[in-house]
Design a protein around this motif. Sequence first.
Motif, short mmCIF file in Angstrom:
data_model
loop_
_atom_site.label_atom_id
_atom_site.label_comp_id
_atom_site.label_asym_id
_atom_site.label_seq_id
_atom_site.Cartn_x
_atom_site.Cartn_y
_atom_site.Cartn_z
N ALA A 1 0.83 -1.20 0.00
CA ALA A 1 0.00 0.00 0.00
C ALA A 1 0.86 1.25 0.00
O ALA A 1 0.58 2.23 -0.72
N LEU A 2 1.93 1.25 0.80
CA LEU A 2 2.83 2.42 0.83
C LEU A 2 3.48 2.63 -0.53
O LEU A 2 3.61 3.77 -1.00
N MET A 3 3.87 1.55 -1.18
CA MET A 3 4.51 1.68 -2.50
C MET A 3 3.53 2.19 -3.55
O MET A 3 3.88 3.01 -4.40
N LEU A 4 2.27 1.71 -3.49
CA LEU A 4 1.28 2.19 -4.45
C LEU A 4 0.97 3.66 -4.19
O LEU A 4 0.78 4.45 -5.14
N GLY A 5 0.91 4.06 -2.91
CA GLY A 5 0.72 5.47 -2.60
C GLY A 5 1.87 6.31 -3.10
O GLY A 5 1.67 7.43 -3.62
N TRP A 6 3.08 5.78 -2.99
CA TRP A 6 4.26 6.48 -3.51
C TRP A 6 4.17 6.61 -5.03
O TRP A 6 4.45 7.66 -5.60
N MET B 1 8.32 -10.64 -6.92
CA MET B 1 7.79 -9.75 -5.89
C MET B 1 8.66 -8.49 -5.77
O MET B 1 8.14 -7.37 -5.66
N ALA B 2 9.97 -8.68 -5.81
CA ALA B 2 10.88 -7.53 -5.75
C ALA B 2 10.70 -6.63 -6.97
O ALA B 2 10.69 -5.39 -6.85
N ALA B 3 10.52 -7.24 -8.14
CA ALA B 3 10.32 -6.46 -9.35
C ALA B 3 9.02 -5.67 -9.29
O ALA B 3 8.94 -4.53 -9.78
N ALA B 4 7.98 -6.26 -8.70
CA ALA B 4 6.71 -5.56 -8.56
C ALA B 4 6.87 -4.32 -7.69
O ALA B 4 6.32 -3.25 -7.99
N LEU B 5 7.64 -4.44 -6.60
CA LEU B 5 7.89 -3.28 -5.74
C LEU B 5 8.74 -2.24 -6.48
O LEU B 5 8.52 -1.03 -6.34
N LEU B 6 9.73 -2.70 -7.25
CA LEU B 6 10.55 -1.76 -8.03
C LEU B 6 9.70 -1.01 -9.05
O LEU B 6 9.94 0.17 -9.33
N ASP C 1 -4.10 3.54 -14.85
CA ASP C 1 -2.84 2.88 -15.19
C ASP C 1 -2.88 1.45 -14.65
O ASP C 1 -2.49 1.18 -13.53
N SER C 2 -3.34 0.55 -15.48
CA SER C 2 -3.53 -0.83 -15.02
C SER C 2 -2.22 -1.49 -14.64
O SER C 2 -2.20 -2.42 -13.82
N LEU C 3 -1.09 -1.04 -15.21
CA LEU C 3 0.18 -1.70 -14.93
C LEU C 3 0.60 -1.51 -13.48
O LEU C 3 1.15 -2.42 -12.86
N LEU C 4 0.35 -0.33 -12.92
CA LEU C 4 0.68 -0.10 -11.51
C LEU C 4 -0.22 -0.94 -10.61
O LEU C 4 0.25 -1.54 -9.63
N ILE C 5 -1.50 -1.00 -10.92
CA ILE C 5 -2.42 -1.81 -10.13
C ILE C 5 -2.04 -3.29 -10.26
O ILE C 5 -2.09 -4.05 -9.28
N GLN C 6 -1.64 -3.70 -11.45
CA GLN C 6 -1.25 -5.10 -11.64
C GLN C 6 0.01 -5.44 -10.85
O GLN C 6 0.12 -6.54 -10.29
N VAL D 1 10.96 -1.92 -29.56
CA VAL D 1 11.56 -0.78 -28.87
C VAL D 1 12.50 -0.01 -29.79
O VAL D 1 12.50 1.23 -29.80
N THR D 2 13.29 -0.73 -30.58
CA THR D 2 14.19 -0.04 -31.51
C THR D 2 13.42 0.73 -32.58
O THR D 2 13.89 1.76 -33.07
N GLN D 3 12.24 0.25 -32.93
CA GLN D 3 11.43 0.93 -33.94
C GLN D 3 10.67 2.11 -33.38
O GLN D 3 10.55 3.15 -34.04
N HIS D 4 10.14 1.98 -32.17
CA HIS D 4 9.20 2.98 -31.66
C HIS D 4 9.54 3.52 -30.27
O HIS D 4 8.77 4.32 -29.73
N GLY D 5 10.66 3.11 -29.69
CA GLY D 5 11.03 3.62 -28.37
C GLY D 5 10.26 2.96 -27.25
O GLY D 5 9.40 2.10 -27.45
N TRP D 6 10.58 3.41 -26.02
CA TRP D 6 9.95 2.82 -24.84
C TRP D 6 8.58 3.44 -24.56
O TRP D 6 8.36 4.62 -24.77
N THR D 7 7.68 2.60 -24.11
CA THR D 7 6.40 3.02 -23.52
C THR D 7 6.22 2.16 -22.26
O THR D 7 6.93 1.15 -22.09
N PRO D 8 5.31 2.53 -21.35
CA PRO D 8 5.11 1.68 -20.17
C PRO D 8 4.77 0.24 -20.52
O PRO D 8 5.25 -0.69 -19.85
#
Length: 584
Positions: free
Chosen positions: A81-86, A357-362, A100-105, A305-312
């Motif tokens: 919860a603290l990380m999502l608030g951040w 789990m660590a990647a989700a927090l990151l 932003d479904s990716l953050l919720i996911q 990515v090389t064609q169109h760059g980064w997106t979330p």
Amino acid sequence: MKAEDTQVTSGRAVMAVVGGMTGLAIWAMFDVLPDLLTNPHLLVAVLAAGCGFAAVMMAILGPLHLGRAAMGAALLAGPAALMLGWASLRFDTPDKLWEDSLLIQAWAIYLFLGTPFVAAWIRRHADWRNYEKLFDYAWAIVVRYTAAWMFVGAFWLLLFLSDALLSIVGITVIEQLLDYTPVPYVLTGAVLGLALMVGYEMRDYLSPFMVLHLLRLLVPGMLIVVVVFVAALPFQDPTTLFGGLSPAGTLLAVVAGAVSLISVAIDKTDDEAVRNRAMRLATEGLAILLPILAGLIVYAVWLRVTQHGWTPTRLAAAVLAVFAVSYSLFYAAAVLRRKNWMARIRKANVVIALAMMAAALLWLSPVLNAQKLSTDSQVARYLDGGVSVEDVPVWEMVHDWGRAGSAGAAQLRALEGEAHGELREAIGFATSTGQRYIFERKSEDVLRGDHVARLVAQITLVSEGTTLTHEMLSNLPDFRLQDWLVSCGRATDPGCILVLEDFDPTSEGLEGMIFLPSYDEGYEAISVAMRFGQLEPGAHLRDPATGAVRRLSRAQVQRVVDGDFELAPSRRRALWIGDLELLP
């Protein structure tokens, strides 16, 4: 009443009360709390804490007593919860966070993967890395929750049918009761809690055993599909196959399915794992083929990515690709080393789950701020001159990528000079409207206007007293506009040639033909007509004798440019290039 029956009834009542209170709390968080908390980011953290706590506690309550279940849920849901608030600080308002479904996911993945670990740790601290316990907890939670929600659905169906039946005789007590907003929340929570408790009581019957053994039967089918896919790869163009994220998403889903099936096949111990030789070979074969699928995922994401760059979305796909590679390499290496390969896969499952789990927090932290990383990538691509305005994700930067996206859009809008005028206009329009379809329609109009202008510049008009204008080509169909742009871009000498004359004196307007470069050295001719100031394309010119499409050489078209032709009568006026007659 027997003591055992009393204990069962008491347990069910406690679980129903806890569920009902949880439903009441969720109602209060969403309907009451927003009026009390003025800080939107604090509200996000509180809502995430409440929902996460409720979901985890209800999942582990039963195997654990109320106090210990609450402690475990708090330990897991609090940091998430603290990380999502951040993470919500990336946006001016939390409304965009919910979109932003990716953050919720990421928040949900952390809770989902962490629940078996916290349940095992609360029960006995040393069990948090005991694969057998983790496997049992994970699948028991999945089965219990699935059965419980099915019961909740059946309960509401019965309730609605009961209300409909009683309303026939004028009794509306159920409808009046449900009109009180908290009641549906309380009822749902109470029924869910009761169903979860009954599911725990019936754990000897409602066990994952049958589900797991049914899933094992899918391993050979999955292997056959993967083998056919891999065998067909050499006959396909990789650029065409993996130019978008859809193939990457499909491959990620396949890898996830294969990993799940392999984990189900090897079960929690070697004694519980598949024993049939054919099934074991299918499991091993599927594990060995995983690196090929994972490599294709990496290639697909890299290409995009090389064609169109980064997106979330692409950044999330890249993170998932890392885990797909991790799973595939661990699994394949374990099988190839042969001895105790199932035990090595089980250890890998624990390690990778903790890493996820660590990647989700990151992902919820500034380290993997997808909005900022994507904005920096897109701004850099434009400033480097490698992309056109239509390739810049203007709408996403202005509306979807939070404060980082707005800052990037402001940086691009501050660019001076005529070369950046179209981009400044697009950003300004995106800022002024909140409707994406309006922005896209405007962008399409601007882009179409640019295409028409380019086509006008690429066509040489051969006609007396007529000048080719933007308005003449403005009504061309989109497919025709694109086709002609491609054709006219193939050759510059003599390029695309348009002839307009009064070929048919009996009709108003002009007629003619346009000569378009083909893939080879030749040209094709298409009849056209000018009606009400607009160019209307017709059909390909054909040989009257054979009906075949006319093919002209570059030299013949050059003669038209040089004026080495004549207009002479046939059945009506025709264009003669030497002995060649062309009749539009």
